[in-house]
Write a protein that holds these residues in place. Structure first.
Motif, PDB file in Angstrom:
ATOM      1  N   ASP A 154     -31.624  -5.669 -35.689  1.00  0.00           N
ATOM      2  CA  ASP A 154     -31.679  -6.453 -36.926  1.00  0.00           C
ATOM      3  C   ASP A 154     -32.841  -7.449 -36.858  1.00  0.00           C
ATOM      4  O   ASP A 154     -33.011  -8.148 -35.853  1.00  0.00           O
ATOM      5  CB  ASP A 154     -30.359  -7.214 -37.106  1.00  0.00           C
ATOM      6  CG  ASP A 154     -30.349  -8.033 -38.380  1.00  0.00           C
ATOM      7  OD1 ASP A 154     -30.208  -7.445 -39.461  1.00  0.00           O
ATOM      8  OD2 ASP A 154     -30.519  -9.270 -38.285  1.00  0.00           O
ATOM      9  N   PRO A 155     -33.658  -7.551 -37.912  1.00  0.00           N
ATOM     10  CA  PRO A 155     -34.825  -8.437 -37.866  1.00  0.00           C
ATOM     11  C   PRO A 155     -34.457  -9.908 -37.682  1.00  0.00           C
ATOM     12  O   PRO A 155     -35.200 -10.664 -37.050  1.00  0.00           O
ATOM     13  CB  PRO A 155     -35.520  -8.191 -39.210  1.00  0.00           C
ATOM     14  CG  PRO A 155     -34.482  -7.573 -40.090  1.00  0.00           C
ATOM     15  CD  PRO A 155     -33.598  -6.791 -39.176  1.00  0.00           C
ATOM     16  N   TRP A 156     -33.317 -10.335 -38.228  1.00  0.00           N
ATOM     17  CA  TRP A 156     -32.888 -11.712 -38.034  1.00  0.00           C
ATOM     18  C   TRP A 156     -32.516 -11.958 -36.575  1.00  0.00           C
ATOM     19  O   TRP A 156     -32.798 -13.017 -36.022  1.00  0.00           O
ATOM     20  CB  TRP A 156     -31.709 -12.034 -38.953  1.00  0.00           C
ATOM     21  CG  TRP A 156     -32.098 -12.121 -40.394  1.00  0.00           C
ATOM     22  CD1 TRP A 156     -32.260 -11.069 -41.262  1.00  0.00           C
ATOM     23  CD2 TRP A 156     -32.413 -13.297 -41.138  1.00  0.00           C
ATOM     24  NE1 TRP A 156     -32.646 -11.521 -42.492  1.00  0.00           N
ATOM     25  CE2 TRP A 156     -32.737 -12.884 -42.454  1.00  0.00           C
ATOM     26  CE3 TRP A 156     -32.443 -14.646 -40.834  1.00  0.00           C
ATOM     27  CZ2 TRP A 156     -33.089 -13.803 -43.441  1.00  0.00           C
ATOM     28  CZ3 TRP A 156     -32.780 -15.563 -41.822  1.00  0.00           C
ATOM     29  CH2 TRP A 156     -33.102 -15.131 -43.113  1.00  0.00           C
ATOM     30  N   PHE A 157     -31.892 -10.972 -35.949  1.00  0.00           N
ATOM     31  CA  PHE A 157     -31.554 -11.095 -34.532  1.00  0.00           C
ATOM     32  C   PHE A 157     -32.820 -11.144 -33.687  1.00  0.00           C
ATOM     33  O   PHE A 157     -32.915 -11.936 -32.741  1.00  0.00           O
ATOM     34  CB  PHE A 157     -30.682  -9.918 -34.097  1.00  0.00           C
ATOM     35  CG  PHE A 157     -30.368  -9.912 -32.624  1.00  0.00           C
ATOM     36  CD1 PHE A 157     -29.336 -10.688 -32.119  1.00  0.00           C
ATOM     37  CD2 PHE A 157     -31.106  -9.135 -31.742  1.00  0.00           C
ATOM     38  CE1 PHE A 157     -29.052 -10.699 -30.758  1.00  0.00           C
ATOM     39  CE2 PHE A 157     -30.826  -9.133 -30.391  1.00  0.00           C
ATOM     40  CZ  PHE A 157     -29.805  -9.915 -29.894  1.00  0.00           C
ATOM     41  N   VAL A 158     -33.801 -10.309 -34.020  1.00  0.00           N
ATOM     42  CA  VAL A 158     -35.058 -10.287 -33.269  1.00  0.00           C
ATOM     43  C   VAL A 158     -35.786 -11.623 -33.409  1.00  0.00           C
ATOM     44  O   VAL A 158     -36.272 -12.196 -32.422  1.00  0.00           O
ATOM     45  CB  VAL A 158     -35.959  -9.128 -33.746  1.00  0.00           C
ATOM     46  CG1 VAL A 158     -37.342  -9.220 -33.113  1.00  0.00           C
ATOM     47  CG2 VAL A 158     -35.316  -7.791 -33.407  1.00  0.00           C
ATOM     48  N   LEU A 163     -23.090 -10.616 -35.050  1.00  0.00           N
ATOM     49  CA  LEU A 163     -21.759 -10.243 -35.536  1.00  0.00           C
ATOM     50  C   LEU A 163     -21.851  -9.282 -36.720  1.00  0.00           C
ATOM     51  O   LEU A 163     -21.057  -8.344 -36.832  1.00  0.00           O
ATOM     52  CB  LEU A 163     -20.972 -11.492 -35.935  1.00  0.00           C
ATOM     53  CG  LEU A 163     -20.516 -12.400 -34.791  1.00  0.00           C
ATOM     54  CD1 LEU A 163     -19.897 -13.677 -35.348  1.00  0.00           C
ATOM     55  CD2 LEU A 163     -19.515 -11.667 -33.891  1.00  0.00           C
ATOM     56  N   VAL A 164     -22.793  -9.535 -37.618  1.00  0.00           N
ATOM     57  CA  VAL A 164     -22.936  -8.685 -38.808  1.00  0.00           C
ATOM     58  C   VAL A 164     -23.487  -7.316 -38.436  1.00  0.00           C
ATOM     59  O   VAL A 164     -23.011  -6.280 -38.910  1.00  0.00           O
ATOM     60  CB  VAL A 164     -23.854  -9.383 -39.837  1.00  0.00           C
ATOM     61  CG1 VAL A 164     -24.130  -8.437 -41.016  1.00  0.00           C
ATOM     62  CG2 VAL A 164     -23.202 -10.660 -40.333  1.00  0.00           C
ATOM     63  N   HIS A 165     -24.516  -7.308 -37.584  1.00  0.00           N
ATOM     64  CA  HIS A 165     -25.109  -6.049 -37.126  1.00  0.00           C
ATOM     65  C   HIS A 165     -25.141  -6.079 -35.605  1.00  0.00           C
ATOM     66  O   HIS A 165     -26.037  -6.692 -35.013  1.00  0.00           O
ATOM     67  CB  HIS A 165     -26.533  -5.869 -37.689  1.00  0.00           C
ATOM     68  CG  HIS A 165     -26.594  -5.829 -39.184  1.00  0.00           C
ATOM     69  ND1 HIS A 165     -26.200  -4.739 -39.910  1.00  0.00           N
ATOM     70  CD2 HIS A 165     -27.003  -6.763 -40.079  1.00  0.00           C
ATOM     71  CE1 HIS A 165     -26.365  -4.990 -41.209  1.00  0.00           C
ATOM     72  NE2 HIS A 165     -26.856  -6.215 -41.330  1.00  0.00           N
ATOM     73  N   ARG A 166     -24.189  -5.433 -35.007  1.00  0.00           N
ATOM     74  CA  ARG A 166     -24.100  -5.447 -33.551  1.00  0.00           C
ATOM     75  C   ARG A 166     -25.401  -4.920 -32.941  1.00  0.00           C
ATOM     76  O   ARG A 166     -25.856  -3.825 -33.281  1.00  0.00           O
ATOM     77  CB  ARG A 166     -22.937  -4.574 -33.094  1.00  0.00           C
ATOM     78  CG  ARG A 166     -22.716  -4.585 -31.582  1.00  0.00           C
ATOM     79  CD  ARG A 166     -21.550  -3.711 -31.212  1.00  0.00           C
ATOM     80  NE  ARG A 166     -21.383  -3.657 -29.755  1.00  0.00           N
ATOM     81  CZ  ARG A 166     -20.469  -2.911 -29.154  1.00  0.00           C
ATOM     82  NH1 ARG A 166     -19.642  -2.160 -29.880  1.00  0.00           N
ATOM     83  NH2 ARG A 166     -20.391  -2.927 -27.842  1.00  0.00           N
TER      84      ARG A 166
END
Length: 295
Positions: free
Chosen positions: A32-36, A201-204
């Motif tokens: 996920d780009p937000w996670f990155v 949590l939203v995109h494991r």
């Protein structure tokens, strides 16, 4: 330190940053780009905490905390977020087109924030280098299509990054390059930790070896070690002047793509690289104006 130390440190920082867009492109392919964007800042903050503890660094003053918030906005939050969002739909080569404007943006903020006054020859050489890189990317097919949402994300990233570079280079004259990025990373934790947790949590997070390798590079090199050299170089050699070394970065990005992804490097790539290097050398030979920099 010798006068050329700023240039050498700046070049080392550019070398580290030249793989950021390819690494981001690989990482956001499955993560996920937000996670990155925010997860790499959290990881780098853990390294920053360890560094500050080992070196027993003094805490910044109230004014320095305020200026560190500008650095955090630009290079810890703004640039990683907007490039991650853009590269979910665009290639790193396309991203390199827009990022080519970054040295000019850094020079503008060096004038506005740091009070530097580069001479006319500086602007002429910088514009020539920018024009050559843009022309090369246009001829090679990297520029295509109309302005998209991804392009707007990249433009926002460039503006915020130029601001973060200029303010960080100015602050590094007082704190040093390493402590500037370390304190900025720790200051960002109230934002980066919650966003990373929600994104996870939203995109494991599930990715292959390539994705996690790219994420690791972004965390350790792009977000942490690269800034040690980059901010130290800006502080010692002048923000506007050393910032122009980044004119070489788009060409380096294409070369990394050839070496790591098997893409061909044409004679035109080599010719442009040499021409841009000549512009950078000319920029470095101009007499800087404005406040004295740290020695």
């Amino acid at each position: 330190m010798r006068p050329g130390a700023g240039i050498a440190l700046g070049a080392l920082g550019v070398l580290a940053f030249s793989m950021s867009l390819p690494a981001t492109r690989v990482a956001v392919h499955t993560l996920d780009p937000w996670f990155v964007a925010f997860g790499r800042a959290v990881g780098a903050a853990l390294l920053a905490w360890a560094y500050l503890r080992l070196t027993d660094a003094p805490r910044p003053t109230r004014d320095q905390w305020r200026r560190l918030s500008v650095v955090a906005l630009g290079v810890v939050v703004g640039f990683p977020l907007f490039t991650s969002l853009a590269l979910t739909t665009q290639t790193s080569a396309h991203g390199a087109v827009v990022v080519t404007v970054l040295p000019a943006m850094t020079a503008v903020f060096a004038v506005l924030r740091a009070g530097e006054r580069p001479p006319p020859l500086f602007w002429i050489a910088g514009a020539a280098g920018l024009a050559m890189v843009l022309a090369f990317l246009a001829v090679s097919g990297s520029i295509r299509g109309a302005l998209s949402l991804a392009d707007l994300f990249l433009l926002a990233a460039v503006v915020l990054c130029g601001l973060g570079y200029a303010e960080g280079g100015r602050l590094a004259r007082e704190l040093g390059g390493a402590r500037t990025i370390c304190w900025a990373l720790l200051l960002s934790l109230p934002v980066t930790v919650p966003v990373t947790a929600v994104a996870a949590l939203v995109h494991r997070p599930q990715g292959g070896v390539a994705a996690w390798t790219g994420f690791g590079y972004l965390t350790v090199v792009s977000m942490f070690l690269g800034f040690f050299a980059w901010y130290a170089g800006l502080a010692r050699g002048g923000i506007a002047k050393v910032g122009q070394i980044q004119l070489v970065q788009p060409v380096l990005t294409l070369i990394w793509s050839a070496l790591l992804l098997g893409e061909a490097v044409t004679p035109a790539t080599v010719a442009v690289a040499v021409a841009v290097l000549a512009c950078v050398v000319l920029i470095q030979r101009t007499r800087a104006g404005g406040p004295r920099v740290a020695r």
